[in-house]
Design an enzyme around this catalytic site. Sequence first.
Site, PDB file in Angstrom:
ATOM      1  CB  CYS A  95      -1.111  -0.086   1.434  1.00  0.00           C
ATOM      2  SG  CYS A  95      -1.658   1.924   1.943  1.00  0.00           S
ATOM      3  CB  CYS A 113       0.002   1.985   4.448  1.00  0.00           C
ATOM      4  SG  CYS A 113      -1.715   1.494   3.646  1.00  0.00           S
TER       5      CYS A 113
END
Length: 316
Positions: free
Chosen positions: A71, A74
């Site tokens: 991700c 993230c």
Amino acid sequence: MSDQNPHVNPSTVLRGAVDLSSLRNRPAPAEQAATPAVSGLVIEVTDATFGEVLQLSRTVPVVVDLWAEWCGPCKQLSPILEKVVTELAGRLVLAKVDVDANPQLAQGFRAQSIPMVVALVAGQPVPLFTGAVPEQQVRDVFDQLLQVAAQNGVTGTVDAAGGDTDADADTAEAPAEPELPPLHAEAFAAIEAGDYGRAAVAYEQALAENPRDEDARAGLAQVRLLQRVQGADLHEARDAAAAAPLQVDAQLAVADLDMAGGHVEDAFDRLLELFGALPSDERTPVRERLLELFGLVGDTDPRVGSARRRLTSLMF
């Protein structure tokens, strides 16, 4: 999934926003540690060690960062979270959850989109936001989270090694949190006991004594929401709403569940679309529910401002 609420209204802990009951007493497999791995103020959490984190949240607020290696957002958000938590010097702990490696936690937090950030206060979840957000917004949310924690009696700290520190030990360095007014304390005690009706009465009395008590107003909106969603089944509610797009009660029920789950924009969008589709003489319950939810989220939240403008344009 839309962003979760980036504005935490003091005095609102949305119980029932996520279902963590199956993880509270989950036994740890032999190959996994029985307690979280602590590095400073950052904790790596697994399905097996989550019960320890829930217990820790009764002493100090815990910010849960749900992430994954693949991700990109993230990787943008995590350093910001770590920086701000570190600067708060033990008033918050950051618990990092790899959703790929911990499917039970991902399911418990309903992590349909990551990064997703949720707090735990006294074992109860407080939805914060999803997606990578700016550092200043993170600071603002965490400041409000600390207010929520204080109003729930969670005022402890941890040291850099992760050990608990008596909250009273820091009184010389930080001012003591003010005690809750008696009616607010009564409301929180009632919420803790699951008696939302008694909590509502306490908040109503607080508002009768001081109509400008915004914490009481937000608290009353919260407990009314909790009363409405208690025992509700999300799948059944969505099926009923899909079968009757203009049935007011069915749409209100789903909007409440969305709000309790932290899906603020989904709740607003559903009610605004319903408001626009209804005849003028059937709109009042929808407008009243919108205004109540606006108060719950808080007027400083930009989504409330946007929704208010949409509502005004629909009314005139």
